[in-house]
Scaffold this motif. Structure first.
Motif, PDB file in Angstrom:
ATOM      1  N   VAL A 168      33.043  34.098   6.700  1.00  0.00           N
ATOM      2  CA  VAL A 168      32.645  35.167   7.607  1.00  0.00           C
ATOM      3  C   VAL A 168      31.248  34.910   8.147  1.00  0.00           C
ATOM      4  CG1 VAL A 168      32.187  37.645   7.776  1.00  0.00           C
ATOM      5  CG2 VAL A 168      34.112  36.821   6.405  1.00  0.00           C
ATOM      6  N   LEU A 169      30.338  34.506   7.274  1.00  0.00           N
ATOM      7  CA  LEU A 169      28.973  34.196   7.692  1.00  0.00           C
ATOM      8  C   LEU A 169      28.288  33.402   6.596  1.00  0.00           C
ATOM      9  CD1 LEU A 169      26.725  36.171   6.053  1.00  0.00           C
ATOM     10  CD2 LEU A 169      27.852  37.901   7.416  1.00  0.00           C
ATOM     11  N   THR A 170      27.188  32.785   6.959  1.00  0.00           N
ATOM     12  CA  THR A 170      26.278  32.212   5.973  1.00  0.00           C
ATOM     13  C   THR A 170      24.910  32.826   6.218  1.00  0.00           C
ATOM     14  OG1 THR A 170      25.596  30.323   7.335  1.00  0.00           O
ATOM     15  CG2 THR A 170      27.563  30.040   5.941  1.00  0.00           C
ATOM     16  N   GLU A 171      24.117  32.959   5.164  1.00  0.00           N
ATOM     17  CA  GLU A 171      22.768  33.497   5.336  1.00  0.00           C
ATOM     18  C   GLU A 171      21.808  32.788   4.388  1.00  0.00           C
ATOM     19  OE1 GLU A 171      22.086  37.569   3.993  1.00  0.00           O
ATOM     20  OE2 GLU A 171      24.094  37.593   3.123  1.00  0.00           O
ATOM     21  N   ARG A 172      20.553  32.810   4.773  1.00  0.00           N
ATOM     22  CA  ARG A 172      19.532  32.156   3.977  1.00  0.00           C
ATOM     23  C   ARG A 172      19.269  32.931   2.699  1.00  0.00           C
ATOM     24  NH1 ARG A 172      14.258  30.595   7.312  1.00  0.00           N
ATOM     25  NH2 ARG A 172      13.837  29.580   5.307  1.00  0.00           N
ATOM     26  N   PHE A 173      18.660  32.223   1.740  1.00  0.00           N
ATOM     27  CA  PHE A 173      18.144  32.877   0.546  1.00  0.00           C
ATOM     28  C   PHE A 173      16.710  33.345   0.811  1.00  0.00           C
ATOM     29  CE2 PHE A 173      21.540  30.533  -1.594  1.00  0.00           C
ATOM     30  CZ  PHE A 173      21.966  31.461  -2.537  1.00  0.00           C
ATOM     31  N   VAL A 189       8.013  30.871   1.110  1.00  0.00           N
ATOM     32  CA  VAL A 189       7.810  30.391  -0.260  1.00  0.00           C
ATOM     33  C   VAL A 189       8.689  29.174  -0.486  1.00  0.00           C
ATOM     34  CG1 VAL A 189       8.127  30.933  -2.710  1.00  0.00           C
ATOM     35  CG2 VAL A 189       7.207  32.671  -1.149  1.00  0.00           C
ATOM     36  N   ASP A 190       8.085  28.098  -0.942  1.00  0.00           N
ATOM     37  CA  ASP A 190       8.872  26.938  -1.350  1.00  0.00           C
ATOM     38  C   ASP A 190       9.443  27.220  -2.739  1.00  0.00           C
ATOM     39  OD1 ASP A 190       9.498  24.210  -2.527  1.00  0.00           O
ATOM     40  OD2 ASP A 190       8.891  23.662  -0.496  1.00  0.00           O
ATOM     41  N   ILE A 191      10.727  26.898  -2.925  1.00  0.00           N
ATOM     42  CA  ILE A 191      11.368  27.205  -4.198  1.00  0.00           C
ATOM     43  C   ILE A 191      10.622  26.574  -5.371  1.00  0.00           C
ATOM     44  CG2 ILE A 191      13.494  26.869  -5.556  1.00  0.00           C
ATOM     45  CD1 ILE A 191      15.093  27.264  -3.014  1.00  0.00           C
ATOM     46  N   VAL A 267      12.641  31.319   2.007  1.00  0.00           N
ATOM     47  CA  VAL A 267      12.326  30.173   1.159  1.00  0.00           C
ATOM     48  C   VAL A 267      12.551  28.867   1.915  1.00  0.00           C
ATOM     49  CG1 VAL A 267      12.886  31.414  -0.960  1.00  0.00           C
ATOM     50  CG2 VAL A 267      14.659  30.065   0.160  1.00  0.00           C
ATOM     51  N   GLU A 268      11.876  27.885   1.466  1.00  0.00           N
ATOM     52  CA  GLU A 268      12.133  26.496   1.860  1.00  0.00           C
ATOM     53  C   GLU A 268      12.799  25.811   0.679  1.00  0.00           C
ATOM     54  OE1 GLU A 268      11.909  25.108   4.640  1.00  0.00           O
ATOM     55  OE2 GLU A 268      10.548  26.340   5.838  1.00  0.00           O
ATOM     56  N   PRO A 269      13.781  24.927   0.916  1.00  0.00           N
ATOM     57  CA  PRO A 269      14.215  24.454   2.232  1.00  0.00           C
ATOM     58  C   PRO A 269      15.089  25.482   2.962  1.00  0.00           C
ATOM     59  CG  PRO A 269      15.586  23.501   0.524  1.00  0.00           C
ATOM     60  CD  PRO A 269      14.505  24.266  -0.185  1.00  0.00           C
TER      61      PRO A 269
END
Length: 296
Positions: A168-173, A189-191, A267-269
């Protein structure tokens, strides 16, 4: 005592003749010749055991037995018409009951729009919504206690299992931080910067794939998260983070909770994403399920 069976054509013929009180007009309305109409009425009278009509030159009238039967005949025909309409509506997917499982965080993203679209198109369908994490949804689909699931990080679909999935969708953390955390002052923020912080996460049995995805992201960043607390719902996870118990990684839609004690930071990446999918039984040919997938 056994109830006599009354064939529908006879009941229909009786009701029409009772309205017209004229064999010729009633036969024309029914689309049959007058002799077959007379035969239908005669058969019905035989079943009843009494004449239903007075037949005199130039005059047709209901007998007392006919007047007694007419309300029941009309009710039977009306009930059948209602039943046929209801059956057609269910067969077309315009009515019925659809049981939908959904992950709580989807109430912040796809669910409101989906329900609005579905209700606009099919307002007579009863929606039974059940908030469930991913693993219970998959079990409920297999056990046939829900019809469609809306869940995070579905299992791999090889096209051969009993369940089918559609993204249905993808989303960032996002990083979920106490508002006074040192990293809350950063825009991103880098993980890797979360390595020294304790974590609050969902328990793995609630959503194994999502749990593994989060720990995999931490592993790629070079550390294993030190989990100090579990909570089944994301709102509880965020509340515990706000209370200072630790940090978390969560789908970006969680930002809509807007808790004063919590900061949400991308967050990155950027490739760290989570997938939302619809799930249903592959062999299910229900028009209700098809309509929901169309609305998606």
């Amino acid at each position: 005592m056994d109830r006599p069976e009354l064939p529908l054509p006879q009941v229909h013929a009786f009701a029409v003749l009772a309205e017209e009180l004229h064999f010729g007009r009633a036969a024309a309305r029914l689309g049959i010749a007058q002799p077959p109409l007379s035969q239908q009425i005669a058969r019905l009278e035989t079943k009843v055991g009494h004449p239903l009509f007075v037949r005199e030159p130039g005059r047709v009238a209901l007998t007392p037995a006919g007047r007694a039967l007419l309300p029941a005949a009309r009710r039977a025909l009306a009930d059948l018409a209602d039943g046929l309409a209801a059956a057609r509506a269910v067969g077309d997917g315009r009515a019925g009951r659809l049981r939908i499982g959904f992950s709580a965080s989807l109430a912040l993203t796809v669910l409101p729009g989906l329900l609005g679209t579905f209700r606009e198109r099919w307002p007579d369908v009863e929606l039974d919504l059940r908030e469930m994490t991913t693993a219970p949804q998959l079990a409920a689909l297999r056990e046939r206690t829900i019809d469609v699931g809306l869940l995070r990080e579905p299992p791999d679909d090889d096209g051969a299992g009993p369940l089918a999935f559609r993204t249905v969708l993808t989303e960032r953390f996002v990083a979920v931080l106490p508002a006074d955390h040192r990293l809350a002052a950063q825009r991103v923020v880098d993980i890797t910067e979360l390595a020294e912080s304790p974590f609050v996460l969902l328990p793995r049995p609630a959503g194994p794939r999502l749990y593994d995805r989060i720990t995999e992201l931490c592993g790629t960043a070079g550390f294993a998260p030190r989990i100090v607390q579990h909570a089944v719902e994301w709102q509880t996870v965020c509340a515990l983070v706000g209370a200072g118990l630790g940090v978390s990684l969560a789908p970006a839609s969680i930002r809509r909770l807007r808790l004063r004690e919590v900061a949400f930071r991308p967050v990155e990446p950027r490739t760290a994403r989570t997938r939302v999918a619809a799930a249903w039984r592959r062999e299910d040919r229900s028009p209700l399920v098809a309509n929901l997938l169309a609305a998606l």
